[in-house]
Structure formats: C-alpha cells, structure tokens
Motif scaffolding. Structure first.
Motif, PDB file in Angstrom:
ATOM      1  N   ALA A  59       7.680 -13.589  25.137  1.00  0.00           N
ATOM      2  CA  ALA A  59       8.261 -13.343  23.811  1.00  0.00           C
ATOM      3  C   ALA A  59       7.169 -13.265  22.745  1.00  0.00           C
ATOM      4  CB  ALA A  59       9.257 -14.443  23.467  1.00  0.00           C
ATOM      5  N   LEU A  60       6.157 -14.126  22.845  1.00  0.00           N
ATOM      6  CA  LEU A  60       5.053 -14.096  21.891  1.00  0.00           C
ATOM      7  C   LEU A  60       4.242 -12.812  22.052  1.00  0.00           C
ATOM      8  CD1 LEU A  60       3.272 -15.293  19.703  1.00  0.00           C
ATOM      9  CD2 LEU A  60       2.180 -16.715  21.456  1.00  0.00           C
ATOM     10  N   ASP A  61       3.998 -12.401  23.289  1.00  0.00           N
ATOM     11  CA  ASP A  61       3.273 -11.165  23.552  1.00  0.00           C
ATOM     12  C   ASP A  61       4.028  -9.976  22.945  1.00  0.00           C
ATOM     13  OD1 ASP A  61       1.043  -9.851  25.307  1.00  0.00           O
ATOM     14  OD2 ASP A  61       2.877  -8.720  25.762  1.00  0.00           O
ATOM     15  N   THR A  62       5.338  -9.943  23.140  1.00  0.00           N
ATOM     16  CA  THR A  62       6.165  -8.869  22.589  1.00  0.00           C
ATOM     17  C   THR A  62       6.140  -8.883  21.066  1.00  0.00           C
ATOM     18  OG1 THR A  62       7.588  -8.916  24.534  1.00  0.00           O
ATOM     19  CG2 THR A  62       8.495  -7.907  22.541  1.00  0.00           C
ATOM     20  N   ALA A  63       6.237 -10.060  20.465  1.00  0.00           N
ATOM     21  CA  ALA A  63       6.205 -10.168  18.999  1.00  0.00           C
ATOM     22  C   ALA A  63       4.873  -9.640  18.444  1.00  0.00           C
ATOM     23  CB  ALA A  63       6.421 -11.614  18.563  1.00  0.00           C
ATOM     24  N   LEU A  64       3.785  -9.981  19.101  1.00  0.00           N
ATOM     25  CA  LEU A  64       2.471  -9.501  18.652  1.00  0.00           C
ATOM     26  C   LEU A  64       2.388  -7.980  18.751  1.00  0.00           C
ATOM     27  CD1 LEU A  64       0.235 -12.247  20.257  1.00  0.00           C
ATOM     28  CD2 LEU A  64       0.329 -11.704  17.815  1.00  0.00           C
ATOM     29  N   ARG A  65       2.843  -7.426  19.857  1.00  0.00           N
ATOM     30  CA  ARG A  65       2.778  -5.973  20.051  1.00  0.00           C
ATOM     31  C   ARG A  65       3.692  -5.234  19.069  1.00  0.00           C
ATOM     32  NH1 ARG A  65      -0.065  -4.911  24.802  1.00  0.00           N
ATOM     33  NH2 ARG A  65      -0.395  -6.774  26.063  1.00  0.00           N
TER      34      ARG A  65
END
Length: 131
Positions: A59-65
């Motif tokens: 979820a954090l990776d997706t939010a950053l992207r």
C-alpha cells in the motif's frame, strides 16, 4: 505505472527504505504517503505478521507511485546499500528490535542519526563483513 515489487518477510531493504522515507519530510507531504508510512512503522514496531506487513508495504509503495515517485518504496537511491565499503568505516546502524539494514556514515563529532522506525538514535559501530 511501474509494477510494485513483492515484499517477503523479513524485507530488510523495505524496512531501511521506510526508515529513510520517514526521515524525509518532503516525501511525506504527498497525499496518503504519511498515513501508509506511519502504519508500516507501527506494524514493524509491533512485530506484525509477514502477510500484514507485506500488504502494508504494498500500500505504501502504491501510494508513493501514485504521487509520482517512480522509485516506489524500495529503490537503491532510497534504501541503505553501500557497495565497496571497507570494514574499518564507522557507521550508525539500526538500534531496535524492528531491525532494518539502514547504514549511515557515523561522524565522530556528531550524534548518530535518528531512526524513524524505532524512534531513537541509531547506534554507532564499525561496518562488519556481513553488512
């Protein structure tokens, strides 16, 4: 959008990247990033299960992207790798039970950097062959 990596447990690179991200106020200003990063920090501190932590990292990776950061969570420019370092270099390493592999250069006259995951200062030591 770039594909997100899988996050097996323990993913020390993701923990190091999280620590570096939490120490970067400009990255945390993006919508949704701070909340996801703080959730991941709490799960690390609580020694959460592999699936729950992997889901949170995703979820954090997706939010950053979504905010335009193509690096996502785990990227060599955000994490804590340093190839070619010799064993006599003084470094600051993660101090707590939720270990990450973040390694920072430790300067003699300055205090060790702050570990955002564990909420304390990193401890100083010498870089060993396993690092």
């Amino acid at each position: 959008m770039t594909a997100s990596p899988g996050f097996p447990r323990p993913d020390h690179r993701a923990a190091a990247a999280l620590c570096a991200l939490l120490g970067s106020p400009e990255d945390l200003r993006q919508p949704g990033v701070r909340e996801a990063a703080e959730r991941a920090r709490e799960l690390l501190r609580a020694d959460a299960g592999a699936d729950e932590l992997a889901t949170c990292y995703g979820a954090l990776d997706t939010a950053l992207r979504r905010t335009g950061d193509a690096r996502g969570l785990v990227n060599e420019s955000r994490g804590g790798t340093a190839p070619g370092i010799t064993p006599h270099i003084k470094v600051a390493v993660c101090p707590g039970p939720a270990q990450c592999v973040r390694v920072e250069r430790a300067r003699d006259l300055l205090p060790a950097p702050h570990c955002a995951v564990n909420g304390t200062r990193m401890r100083k030591g010498r870089l060993g062959p396993a690092q």
